[in-house]
Design a protein around this motif. Structure first.
Motif, PDB file in Angstrom:
ATOM      1  N   THR A 280      -0.519 -31.063 -25.301  1.00 37.08           N
ATOM      2  CA  THR A 280      -1.368 -30.685 -24.172  1.00 37.08           C
ATOM      3  C   THR A 280      -0.924 -31.291 -22.846  1.00 37.08           C
ATOM      4  OG1 THR A 280      -2.908 -32.500 -24.653  1.00 37.08           O
ATOM      5  CG2 THR A 280      -3.385 -30.365 -25.664  1.00 37.08           C
ATOM      6  N   VAL A 281       0.225 -31.976 -22.835  1.00 38.65           N
ATOM      7  CA  VAL A 281       0.705 -32.593 -21.602  1.00 38.65           C
ATOM      8  C   VAL A 281       0.817 -31.525 -20.503  1.00 38.65           C
ATOM      9  CG1 VAL A 281       3.202 -32.400 -22.120  1.00 38.65           C
ATOM     10  CG2 VAL A 281       2.354 -34.233 -20.649  1.00 38.65           C
ATOM     11  N   GLY A 282       0.268 -31.823 -19.349  1.00 37.32           N
ATOM     12  CA  GLY A 282       0.285 -30.880 -18.233  1.00 37.32           C
ATOM     13  C   GLY A 282      -0.811 -29.833 -18.298  1.00 37.32           C
ATOM     14  N   LEU A 283      -1.462 -29.707 -19.453  1.00 32.73           N
ATOM     15  CA  LEU A 283      -2.520 -28.705 -19.613  1.00 32.73           C
ATOM     16  C   LEU A 283      -3.913 -29.306 -19.506  1.00 32.73           C
ATOM     17  CD1 LEU A 283      -1.077 -26.708 -22.652  1.00 32.73           C
ATOM     18  CD2 LEU A 283      -1.074 -26.022 -20.238  1.00 32.73           C
ATOM     19  N   SER A 284      -4.058 -30.548 -19.994  1.00 38.47           N
ATOM     20  CA  SER A 284      -5.380 -31.163 -20.004  1.00 38.47           C
ATOM     21  C   SER A 284      -5.266 -32.682 -20.037  1.00 38.47           C
ATOM     22  CB  SER A 284      -6.182 -30.688 -21.224  1.00 38.47           C
ATOM     23  OG  SER A 284      -5.602 -31.151 -22.424  1.00 38.47           O
ATOM     24  N   THR A 285      -6.366 -33.303 -19.680  1.00 39.92           N
ATOM     25  CA  THR A 285      -6.556 -34.731 -19.879  1.00 39.92           C
ATOM     26  C   THR A 285      -7.535 -34.842 -21.034  1.00 39.92           C
ATOM     27  OG1 THR A 285      -6.256 -35.130 -17.521  1.00 39.92           O
ATOM     28  CG2 THR A 285      -7.300 -36.881 -18.800  1.00 39.92           C
ATOM     29  N   ASN A 286      -7.217 -35.673 -22.015  1.00 42.35           N
ATOM     30  CA  ASN A 286      -7.987 -35.696 -23.257  1.00 42.35           C
ATOM     31  C   ASN A 286      -8.703 -37.024 -23.464  1.00 42.35           C
ATOM     32  OD1 ASN A 286      -6.609 -33.250 -23.616  1.00 42.35           O
ATOM     33  ND2 ASN A 286      -5.016 -34.235 -24.795  1.00 42.35           N
ATOM     34  N   ALA A 287      -9.910 -36.929 -24.022  1.00 39.60           N
ATOM     35  CA  ALA A 287     -10.656 -38.114 -24.444  1.00 39.60           C
ATOM     36  C   ALA A 287     -10.925 -37.962 -25.929  1.00 39.60           C
ATOM     37  CB  ALA A 287     -11.973 -38.212 -23.675  1.00 39.60           C
TER      38      ALA A 287
END
Length: 97
Positions: free
Chosen positions: A67-74
């Motif tokens: 998901t790099v570049g697509l979203s920030t994840n928690a």
């Protein structure tokens, strides 16, 4: 264990395309993870997944590169015994191992 993932999506169109490609290639569910629930906001800027996996770190190690570049994840471990936690019917039954 159950792991929740909240995605803050940078570009909803790119996110949707990436998911469609992953689904077509059979890579939507990475090895070692079982996807139990996946929901997306109506505006496309947030999503939530519920995974069965060995640990939060295993989920993070699989999903962050995808998901790099697509979203920030928690990521967070789910407290299955919390009184306000509602789970899909028998999530244990859908486990691959």
């Amino acid at each position: 264990m159950l792991v929740g993932t909240v995605y803050t999506i940078a570009d909803p169109a790119l996110w949707r395309n990436a998911l469609a490609e992953a689904e077509q290639s059979g890579e939507l569910e990475p090895p070692g993870l079982t996807l139990l629930v996946s929901v997306h906001s109506a505006t496309g800027d947030y999503a939530f997944d519920l995974w069965r996996a060995e640990s939060v770190d295993v989920v993070r190690e699989q999903l962050d590169p995808m998901t790099v570049g697509l979203s920030t994840n928690a990521y967070f471990p789910v407290d299955e015994s919390h009184p306000a936690t509602l789970l899909p019917p028998d999530p244990q039954a859908s486990v691959g191992g």
